[in-house]
Design a protein around this motif. Sequence first.
Motif, PDB file in Angstrom:
ATOM      1  N   LEU A  10       0.928  -1.179   0.069  1.00  0.00           N
ATOM      2  CA  LEU A  10      -0.030   0.153  -0.098  1.00  0.00           C
ATOM      3  C   LEU A  10       0.834   1.231  -0.114  1.00  0.00           C
ATOM      4  N   SER A  11       1.922   1.100   0.800  1.00  0.00           N
ATOM      5  CA  SER A  11       2.803   2.483   0.781  1.00  0.00           C
ATOM      6  C   SER A  11       3.496   2.560  -0.398  1.00  0.00           C
ATOM      7  N   LEU A  12       3.856   1.613  -0.995  1.00  0.00           N
ATOM      8  CA  LEU A  12       4.466   1.574  -2.345  1.00  0.00           C
ATOM      9  C   LEU A  12       3.639   2.151  -3.598  1.00  0.00           C
ATOM     10  N   LEU A  13       2.402   1.656  -3.362  1.00  0.00           N
ATOM     11  CA  LEU A  13       1.220   2.253  -4.220  1.00  0.00           C
ATOM     12  C   LEU A  13       1.111   3.736  -4.172  1.00  0.00           C
ATOM     13  N   GLY A  17       1.790   6.926  -6.783  1.00  0.00           N
ATOM     14  CA  GLY A  17       0.856   7.928  -7.228  1.00  0.00           C
ATOM     15  C   GLY A  17       1.187   9.324  -6.786  1.00  0.00           C
ATOM     16  N   ILE A  18       1.945   9.433  -5.803  1.00  0.00           N
ATOM     17  CA  ILE A  18       2.753  10.706  -5.517  1.00  0.00           C
ATOM     18  C   ILE A  18       3.564  11.186  -6.647  1.00  0.00           C
ATOM     19  N   VAL A  25       2.294  16.547 -13.335  1.00  0.00           N
ATOM     20  CA  VAL A  25       1.756  17.780 -13.070  1.00  0.00           C
ATOM     21  C   VAL A  25       2.606  19.020 -12.533  1.00  0.00           C
ATOM     22  N   MET A  26       3.153  18.543 -11.458  1.00  0.00           N
ATOM     23  CA  MET A  26       3.936  19.686 -10.829  1.00  0.00           C
ATOM     24  C   MET A  26       5.173  19.921 -11.627  1.00  0.00           C
ATOM     25  N   TRP A  27       5.889  19.225 -12.234  1.00  0.00           N
ATOM     26  CA  TRP A  27       7.100  19.517 -12.824  1.00  0.00           C
ATOM     27  C   TRP A  27       6.729  20.530 -14.097  1.00  0.00           C
ATOM     28  N   PRO A  28       5.953  20.134 -15.088  1.00  0.00           N
ATOM     29  CA  PRO A  28       5.353  21.130 -16.020  1.00  0.00           C
ATOM     30  C   PRO A  28       5.138  22.590 -15.602  1.00  0.00           C
TER      31      PRO A  28
END
Length: 124
Positions: A10-13, A17-18, A25-28
């Motif tokens: 679950l942590s890897l999932l 996603g992050i 989204v954040m980089w562009p």
Amino acid sequence: CGPVFDVIALSLLILRGIVCFAVSVMWPLYKSYRSEIMPYGETRECVSSIEMTLSTQTPLAFFTRFLERDQPERLNILYLYMQIKLFEEVASETSGQEINQLYERALEIFNAYLKEGGENYVEF
């Protein structure tokens, strides 16, 4: 496979996603914010009309640079427009006694930009 494995999966999932969000989204968004394409401190409204673009200094500088780089022959149209706007300002403040000076300035603009063979002739 116990509960520890489920927590790790679950942590890897969630981490995946992050990372996908940050990369897609954040980089562009960050790169476009730091880009020199759009002027800083101006609103979108300054680009919405040619009047606003040419009356605000930062968009005017970008527009002039664009014309110099991509269409240098069109630069005289911009200069003609600016001369006409300056003429309008002077004409609105001119009294009846200065009409001859105003006429001479109009004739200078005409000869430079609109008369065939003028130094900055603009062909429409």
